[in-house]
Design a protein around this motif. Structure first.
Motif, PDB file in Angstrom:
ATOM      1  N   ARG A 230      53.115  31.329  18.021  1.00  0.00           N
ATOM      2  CA  ARG A 230      51.721  30.879  17.896  1.00  0.00           C
ATOM      3  C   ARG A 230      50.739  32.043  17.967  1.00  0.00           C
ATOM      4  O   ARG A 230      49.704  32.018  17.306  1.00  0.00           O
ATOM      5  CB  ARG A 230      51.392  29.873  19.008  1.00  0.00           C
ATOM      6  N   PHE A 231      51.032  33.045  18.802  1.00  0.00           N
ATOM      7  CA  PHE A 231      50.130  34.171  19.003  1.00  0.00           C
ATOM      8  C   PHE A 231      50.731  35.436  18.392  1.00  0.00           C
ATOM      9  O   PHE A 231      51.958  35.611  18.399  1.00  0.00           O
ATOM     10  CB  PHE A 231      49.907  34.434  20.490  1.00  0.00           C
TER      11      PHE A 231
ATOM     12  N   MET B  72      45.381  33.897  17.937  1.00  0.00           N
ATOM     13  CA  MET B  72      45.912  32.726  18.616  1.00  0.00           C
ATOM     14  C   MET B  72      45.775  31.522  17.703  1.00  0.00           C
ATOM     15  O   MET B  72      44.648  31.119  17.371  1.00  0.00           O
ATOM     16  CB  MET B  72      45.163  32.485  19.933  1.00  0.00           C
ATOM     17  N   ASN B  73      46.898  30.990  17.298  1.00  0.00           N
ATOM     18  CA  ASN B  73      46.922  29.809  16.430  1.00  0.00           C
ATOM     19  C   ASN B  73      47.492  28.619  17.190  1.00  0.00           C
ATOM     20  O   ASN B  73      48.152  28.771  18.216  1.00  0.00           O
ATOM     21  CB  ASN B  73      47.764  30.087  15.186  1.00  0.00           C
ATOM     22  N   SER B  74      47.243  27.451  16.664  1.00  0.00           N
ATOM     23  CA  SER B  74      47.762  26.211  17.256  1.00  0.00           C
ATOM     24  C   SER B  74      47.480  26.161  18.756  1.00  0.00           C
ATOM     25  O   SER B  74      48.374  25.903  19.569  1.00  0.00           O
ATOM     26  CB  SER B  74      49.266  26.097  17.002  1.00  0.00           C
ATOM     27  N   LEU B  75      46.250  26.419  19.112  1.00  0.00           N
ATOM     28  CA  LEU B  75      45.889  26.458  20.526  1.00  0.00           C
ATOM     29  C   LEU B  75      46.061  25.098  21.185  1.00  0.00           C
ATOM     30  O   LEU B  75      45.847  24.038  20.564  1.00  0.00           O
ATOM     31  CB  LEU B  75      44.453  26.941  20.684  1.00  0.00           C
ATOM     32  N   GLU B  76      46.451  25.138  22.436  1.00  0.00           N
ATOM     33  CA  GLU B  76      46.698  23.947  23.239  1.00  0.00           C
ATOM     34  C   GLU B  76      45.804  23.978  24.468  1.00  0.00           C
ATOM     35  O   GLU B  76      45.392  25.062  24.905  1.00  0.00           O
ATOM     36  CB  GLU B  76      48.167  23.922  23.661  1.00  0.00           C
TER      37      GLU B  76
ATOM     38  N   GLY C 166      44.703  22.768  18.430  1.00  0.00           N
ATOM     39  CA  GLY C 166      45.164  22.979  17.069  1.00  0.00           C
ATOM     40  C   GLY C 166      44.391  24.045  16.306  1.00  0.00           C
ATOM     41  O   GLY C 166      44.853  24.504  15.256  1.00  0.00           O
TER      42      GLY C 166
ATOM     43  N   SER D  65      42.192  27.842  15.982  1.00  0.00           N
ATOM     44  CA  SER D  65      42.560  29.244  16.180  1.00  0.00           C
ATOM     45  C   SER D  65      41.396  30.045  16.734  1.00  0.00           C
ATOM     46  O   SER D  65      40.234  29.679  16.561  1.00  0.00           O
ATOM     47  CB  SER D  65      43.012  29.867  14.856  1.00  0.00           C
TER      48      SER D  65
ATOM     49  N   VAL E 126      54.027  31.497  24.141  1.00  0.00           N
ATOM     50  CA  VAL E 126      53.163  31.757  22.986  1.00  0.00           C
ATOM     51  C   VAL E 126      53.935  32.191  21.741  1.00  0.00           C
ATOM     52  O   VAL E 126      53.328  32.379  20.686  1.00  0.00           O
ATOM     53  CB  VAL E 126      52.082  32.809  23.291  1.00  0.00           C
TER      54      VAL E 126
ATOM     55  N   ASP F  27      46.383  26.524  27.080  1.00  0.00           N
ATOM     56  CA  ASP F  27      46.027  27.921  26.810  1.00  0.00           C
ATOM     57  C   ASP F  27      44.664  28.279  27.402  1.00  0.00           C
ATOM     58  O   ASP F  27      44.249  29.439  27.344  1.00  0.00           O
ATOM     59  CB  ASP F  27      45.996  28.184  25.301  1.00  0.00           C
TER      60      ASP F  27
END
Length: 115
Positions: A66-67, A80-84, A15, A17, A63, A87
């Motif tokens: 999100r990216f 990079m946002n909302s990383l999982e 979640g 960045s 992505v 990733d």
């Protein structure tokens, strides 16, 4: 010749960045496209995002939304946002130069996303 140096990787929680940076040096005027690839352990490298000198960008489906890739002369960034956790990978900066036609790679920067 073009040299690429990445920075900005690290360990984050899901979640959060990160912003990756890549600085190009050398014959930067010959660069047509710059991109970010990633490679997770045991997997093939995969394109994450690409930007061309025309301003056109394209993203991998995994992505989108999100990216964001952006370029400012010799620098290319990957927000990079909302990383999982999926990733998690080594992220590589890539450039394609036209004169002569050649591909260049950075040394990679590790991104780890914990759940």
């Amino acid at each position: 010749q073009v040299q690429l140096v990445e920075s900005g990787g690290g360990l984050v929680h899901a979640g959060e960045s990160l912003r990756l940076s890549c600085e190009a040096s050398g014959s930067i005027n010959s660069i047509a496209t710059m991109a970010w690839y990633r490679q997770a352990p045991g997997q093939e490298p995969q394109l994450v995002a690409r930007t061309a000198t025309t301003g056109a960008t394209n993203y991998a489906d995994f992505v989108k939304g999100r990216f964001t890739i952006s370029r400012d002369n010799a620098m290319v960034y990957l927000q990079m946002n909302s990383l999982e956790p999926d990733d998690t990978a080594v992220y590589y900066c890539h450039a394609t130069a036209l004169w002569p036609l050649r591909n260049y790679w950075g040394q990679g920067t590790q991104v780890t996303v914990s759940s």
